[in-house]
Design a protein around this motif. Structure first.
Motif, PDB file in Angstrom:
ATOM      1  N   ALA A   1       0.949  -1.358   0.098  1.00 19.67           N
ATOM      2  CA  ALA A   1      -0.010  -0.112  -0.114  1.00 19.67           C
ATOM      3  C   ALA A   1       0.792   1.448   0.071  1.00 19.67           C
ATOM      4  CB  ALA A   1      -1.033  -0.021   1.246  1.00 19.67           C
ATOM      5  N   ALA A   2       2.343   1.253   0.128  1.00 19.33           N
ATOM      6  CA  ALA A   2       3.060   2.298   0.249  1.00 19.33           C
ATOM      7  C   ALA A   2       3.234   2.780  -1.138  1.00 19.33           C
ATOM      8  CB  ALA A   2       4.358   1.811   0.821  1.00 19.33           C
ATOM      9  N   VAL A   3       2.961   2.149  -2.247  1.00 19.03           N
ATOM     10  CA  VAL A   3       3.155   2.487  -3.615  1.00 19.03           C
ATOM     11  C   VAL A   3       2.460   3.808  -3.967  1.00 19.03           C
ATOM     12  CG1 VAL A   3       1.262   1.201  -4.619  1.00 19.03           C
ATOM     13  CG2 VAL A   3       2.964   1.864  -6.125  1.00 19.03           C
ATOM     14  N   THR A   4       2.911   4.587  -4.708  1.00 16.67           N
ATOM     15  CA  THR A   4       2.162   6.083  -4.943  1.00 16.67           C
ATOM     16  C   THR A   4       1.409   5.812  -6.309  1.00 16.67           C
ATOM     17  OG1 THR A   4       4.123   7.036  -6.064  1.00 16.67           O
ATOM     18  CG2 THR A   4       3.985   7.319  -3.431  1.00 16.67           C
ATOM     19  N   THR A   5       0.280   6.696  -6.593  1.00 17.48           N
ATOM     20  CA  THR A   5      -0.270   6.927  -7.850  1.00 17.48           C
ATOM     21  C   THR A   5       0.691   7.467  -8.663  1.00 17.48           C
ATOM     22  OG1 THR A   5      -1.175   9.118  -6.913  1.00 17.48           O
ATOM     23  CG2 THR A   5      -2.317   7.081  -6.812  1.00 17.48           C
ATOM     24  N   GLY A   6       1.776   8.153  -8.285  1.00 20.88           N
ATOM     25  CA  GLY A   6       2.728   8.740  -9.415  1.00 20.88           C
ATOM     26  C   GLY A   6       3.582   7.564  -9.908  1.00 20.88           C
ATOM     27  N   GLN A   7       3.962   6.703  -8.916  1.00 23.73           N
ATOM     28  CA  GLN A   7       4.835   5.521  -9.207  1.00 23.73           C
ATOM     29  C   GLN A   7       3.972   4.801 -10.500  1.00 23.73           C
ATOM     30  OE1 GLN A   7       5.638   4.251  -5.251  1.00 23.73           O
ATOM     31  NE2 GLN A   7       7.697   4.204  -5.862  1.00 23.73           N
ATOM     32  N   ILE A   8       2.748   4.549 -10.012  1.00 19.71           N
ATOM     33  CA  ILE A   8       1.704   3.778 -11.016  1.00 19.71           C
ATOM     34  C   ILE A   8       1.532   4.608 -12.283  1.00 19.71           C
ATOM     35  CG2 ILE A   8      -0.460   2.663 -10.974  1.00 19.71           C
ATOM     36  CD1 ILE A   8      -0.478   2.419  -8.245  1.00 19.71           C
ATOM     37  N   ALA A   9       1.578   5.792 -12.249  1.00 20.58           N
ATOM     38  CA  ALA A   9       1.153   6.375 -13.411  1.00 20.58           C
ATOM     39  C   ALA A   9       2.530   6.382 -14.447  1.00 20.58           C
ATOM     40  CB  ALA A   9       0.802   7.910 -13.246  1.00 20.58           C
ATOM     41  N   ARG A  10       3.586   6.533 -13.830  1.00 17.95           N
ATOM     42  CA  ARG A  10       4.854   6.252 -14.530  1.00 17.95           C
ATOM     43  C   ARG A  10       4.862   4.782 -15.375  1.00 17.95           C
ATOM     44  NH1 ARG A  10       6.605   9.698 -10.439  1.00 17.95           N
ATOM     45  NH2 ARG A  10       7.520   8.011  -9.181  1.00 17.95           N
ATOM     46  N   ALA A  11       4.846   4.122 -14.431  1.00 15.76           N
ATOM     47  CA  ALA A  11       4.855   2.813 -15.118  1.00 15.76           C
ATOM     48  C   ALA A  11       3.721   2.438 -16.173  1.00 15.76           C
ATOM     49  CB  ALA A  11       4.502   1.735 -13.808  1.00 15.76           C
ATOM     50  N   ALA A  12       2.725   3.232 -16.107  1.00 15.21           N
ATOM     51  CA  ALA A  12       1.795   2.774 -17.224  1.00 15.21           C
ATOM     52  C   ALA A  12       1.702   3.807 -18.185  1.00 15.21           C
ATOM     53  CB  ALA A  12       0.230   3.182 -16.603  1.00 15.21           C
ATOM     54  N   GLY A  13       2.758   4.677 -18.145  1.00 18.85           N
ATOM     55  CA  GLY A  13       3.042   5.855 -19.215  1.00 18.85           C
ATOM     56  C   GLY A  13       1.733   6.594 -19.329  1.00 18.85           C
ATOM     57  N   ILE A  14       1.267   7.091 -18.251  1.00 12.46           N
ATOM     58  CA  ILE A  14       0.018   7.950 -18.409  1.00 12.46           C
ATOM     59  C   ILE A  14       0.378   9.201 -17.310  1.00 12.46           C
ATOM     60  CG2 ILE A  14      -1.597   6.519 -19.348  1.00 12.46           C
ATOM     61  CD1 ILE A  14      -2.523   5.945 -16.366  1.00 12.46           C
ATOM     62  N   GLY A  15      -0.764  10.182 -17.328  1.00  8.01           N
ATOM     63  CA  GLY A  15      -0.731  11.164 -16.308  1.00  8.01           C
ATOM     64  C   GLY A  15      -1.279  10.650 -15.171  1.00  8.01           C
ATOM     65  N   GLU A  16      -0.953  11.483 -13.881  1.00  4.65           N
ATOM     66  CA  GLU A  16      -1.409  10.723 -12.521  1.00  4.65           C
ATOM     67  C   GLU A  16      -2.907  11.382 -12.534  1.00  4.65           C
ATOM     68  OE1 GLU A  16      -0.320  11.187  -7.581  1.00  4.65           O
ATOM     69  OE2 GLU A  16       0.868  12.296  -9.235  1.00  4.65           O
ATOM     70  N   GLY A  17      -3.437  12.211 -13.101  1.00  7.18           N
ATOM     71  CA  GLY A  17      -4.791  12.354 -13.150  1.00  7.18           C
ATOM     72  C   GLY A  17      -5.543  11.362 -13.929  1.00  7.18           C
ATOM     73  N   THR A  18      -5.034  10.926 -14.872  1.00  5.66           N
ATOM     74  CA  THR A  18      -5.626   9.784 -15.513  1.00  5.66           C
ATOM     75  C   THR A  18      -6.063   8.568 -14.594  1.00  5.66           C
ATOM     76  OG1 THR A  18      -4.575  10.326 -17.428  1.00  5.66           O
ATOM     77  CG2 THR A  18      -5.605   8.201 -17.629  1.00  5.66           C
ATOM     78  N   VAL A  19      -5.256   8.311 -13.607  1.00  2.00           N
ATOM     79  CA  VAL A  19      -5.305   7.515 -12.733  1.00  2.00           C
ATOM     80  C   VAL A  19      -6.730   7.568 -11.936  1.00  2.00           C
ATOM     81  CG1 VAL A  19      -4.411   6.141 -10.463  1.00  2.00           C
ATOM     82  CG2 VAL A  19      -2.964   6.731 -12.446  1.00  2.00           C
ATOM     83  N   PHE A  20      -6.876   8.806 -11.389  1.00  2.00           N
ATOM     84  CA  PHE A  20      -7.886   9.194 -10.676  1.00  2.00           C
ATOM     85  C   PHE A  20      -9.190   9.277 -11.452  1.00  2.00           C
ATOM     86  CE2 PHE A  20      -4.355  10.443  -7.784  1.00  2.00           C
ATOM     87  CZ  PHE A  20      -4.460   9.684  -6.869  1.00  2.00           C
ATOM     88  N   ARG A  21      -9.096   9.379 -12.785  1.00  4.73           N
ATOM     89  CA  ARG A  21     -10.297   9.546 -13.763  1.00  4.73           C
ATOM     90  C   ARG A  21     -10.707   7.867 -13.686  1.00  4.73           C
ATOM     91  NH1 ARG A  21      -7.666  13.708 -16.071  1.00  4.73           N
ATOM     92  NH2 ARG A  21      -6.691  12.615 -17.567  1.00  4.73           N
ATOM     93  N   ALA A  22     -10.070   7.091 -13.735  1.00  3.07           N
ATOM     94  CA  ALA A  22     -10.168   5.712 -13.778  1.00  3.07           C
ATOM     95  C   ALA A  22     -10.616   4.890 -12.441  1.00  3.07           C
ATOM     96  CB  ALA A  22      -9.275   4.780 -14.410  1.00  3.07           C
ATOM     97  N   PHE A  23     -10.065   5.492 -11.091  1.00  2.00           N
ATOM     98  CA  PHE A  23     -10.372   5.058 -10.038  1.00  2.00           C
ATOM     99  C   PHE A  23     -10.693   6.170  -9.224  1.00  2.00           C
ATOM    100  CE2 PHE A  23      -7.829   1.851 -12.251  1.00  2.00           C
ATOM    101  CZ  PHE A  23      -8.378   0.644 -11.968  1.00  2.00           C
ATOM    102  N   GLY A  24     -11.579   6.187  -8.545  1.00  2.00           N
ATOM    103  CA  GLY A  24     -12.014   7.258  -7.450  1.00  2.00           C
ATOM    104  C   GLY A  24     -10.870   7.481  -6.706  1.00  2.00           C
ATOM    105  N   ASP A  25     -10.210   6.421  -5.990  1.00  4.08           N
ATOM    106  CA  ASP A  25      -9.308   6.798  -5.138  1.00  4.08           C
ATOM    107  C   ASP A  25      -8.034   5.708  -5.198  1.00  4.08           C
ATOM    108  OD1 ASP A  25     -10.064   4.918  -3.299  1.00  4.08           O
ATOM    109  OD2 ASP A  25     -11.193   6.326  -2.282  1.00  4.08           O
ATOM    110  N   LYS A  26      -6.961   5.899  -4.370  1.00  2.19           N
ATOM    111  CA  LYS A  26      -5.797   4.988  -4.499  1.00  2.19           C
ATOM    112  C   LYS A  26      -6.465   3.619  -3.710  1.00  2.19           C
ATOM    113  CE  LYS A  26      -1.427   4.183  -2.130  1.00  2.19           C
ATOM    114  NZ  LYS A  26      -0.370   4.639  -1.332  1.00  2.19           N
ATOM    115  N   ASP A  27      -7.334   3.694  -2.768  1.00  2.00           N
ATOM    116  CA  ASP A  27      -7.797   2.391  -2.130  1.00  2.00           C
ATOM    117  C   ASP A  27      -8.619   1.458  -3.294  1.00  2.00           C
ATOM    118  OD1 ASP A  27      -6.690   2.505   0.186  1.00  2.00           O
ATOM    119  OD2 ASP A  27      -8.324   3.568   1.027  1.00  2.00           O
ATOM    120  N   GLU A  28      -9.250   2.194  -4.057  1.00  3.93           N
ATOM    121  CA  GLU A  28     -10.007   1.630  -5.016  1.00  3.93           C
ATOM    122  C   GLU A  28      -9.142   0.851  -6.019  1.00  3.93           C
ATOM    123  OE1 GLU A  28     -13.357   2.407  -8.693  1.00  3.93           O
ATOM    124  OE2 GLU A  28     -13.072   3.873  -7.074  1.00  3.93           O
ATOM    125  N   LEU A  29      -8.025   1.456  -6.351  1.00  2.61           N
ATOM    126  CA  LEU A  29      -7.187   1.095  -7.227  1.00  2.61           C
ATOM    127  C   LEU A  29      -6.425  -0.324  -6.576  1.00  2.61           C
ATOM    128  CD1 LEU A  29      -5.160   0.603  -9.799  1.00  2.61           C
ATOM    129  CD2 LEU A  29      -4.021   2.885  -8.745  1.00  2.61           C
TER     130      LEU A  29
END
Length: 216
Positions: free
Chosen positions: A35-63
């Protein structure tokens, strides 16, 4: 002079496709950091902006919940089991099945352990709890089928896949393929340090005695 061809834009991803892509990129990071992973790390790994993560998932817990669901998804290992050739000898078929299932359990255990070890607990709403209780009551009735996506449904599909691998050798076996599949999975899913896949299959098919005379 010819006109240059018009470049076509790639079709936009659906919401479900984007969520699946993000989860696929997040899973190795979740396995490593929990759970210590950040949405920024995930966004970089996916090659997308961090905002896209939150448009796909309501919050980090949902992801993180989506990552846990995907780690427990039996679809991948069921496809591996279905790809095992029935033309191979039974011991080879079952050894490949044991290896695939152990790898699946290992991946699942790594993600679950990482999340629980860093304090993430899956959110369950009141409806989920009520549904689970109702499902337990329904599951007690003889003849009822497990609900899709449940642990019972996953185990049923896995057992059926193992039965299919054993079925071609039914006439050479003392027990029905269904019983052998149940024993096989029971041996495989033990929490203790069990035998290797090859040893497990050898014990299943030939027992532990060196010969029948040894038991006399």
């Amino acid at each position: 002079m010819t006109d240059s061809p018009t470049r076509r834009r790639a079709p936009a991803m659906s919401t479900e496709q984007r969520r699946a892509m993000i989860v696929a990129a997040a899973l190795p990071l979740v396995a490593e950091h929990g759970a210590a992973v950040t949405t920024g790390q995930i966004a970089r790994a996916a090659g997308i902006g961090e905002g896209t993560v939150f448009r796909a998932f309501g919050d980090k817990d949902e992801l993180l919940d989506a990552c846990l669901t995907e780690a427990m998804n039996p679809g991948h290992v069921l496809r591996e089991l279905a790809s095992i050739s029935l033309d191979e000898p039974l011991p080879d078929r079952l050894t490949q099945a044991a290896e695939a299932l152990r790898a699946h359990l290992g991946r699942m255990g790594t993600v679950i352990g990482a999340l629980h070890g860093t304090g993430h607990r899956r959110e369950r709403g009141r409806g989920d709890r009520d549904g689970a209780r109702e499902g337990d009551r329904e599951g007690d009735r003889e003849g009822d089928q497990p609900s899709p996506g449940s642990r019972e449904a996953s185990m049923k599909a896995t057992r059926e896949a193992i039965v299919e691998l054993i079925e071609p050798d039914r006439s050479a076996l003392r027990l029905e393929p269904e019983k052998i599949a149940s024993v096989f999975l029971g041996m495989l899913f033990t929490r203790s340090q069990g035998p290797s896949p090859e040893e497990l299959v050898d014990i299943l098919l030939h027992g532990t005695l060196k010969s029948r005379e040894s038991a006399a």
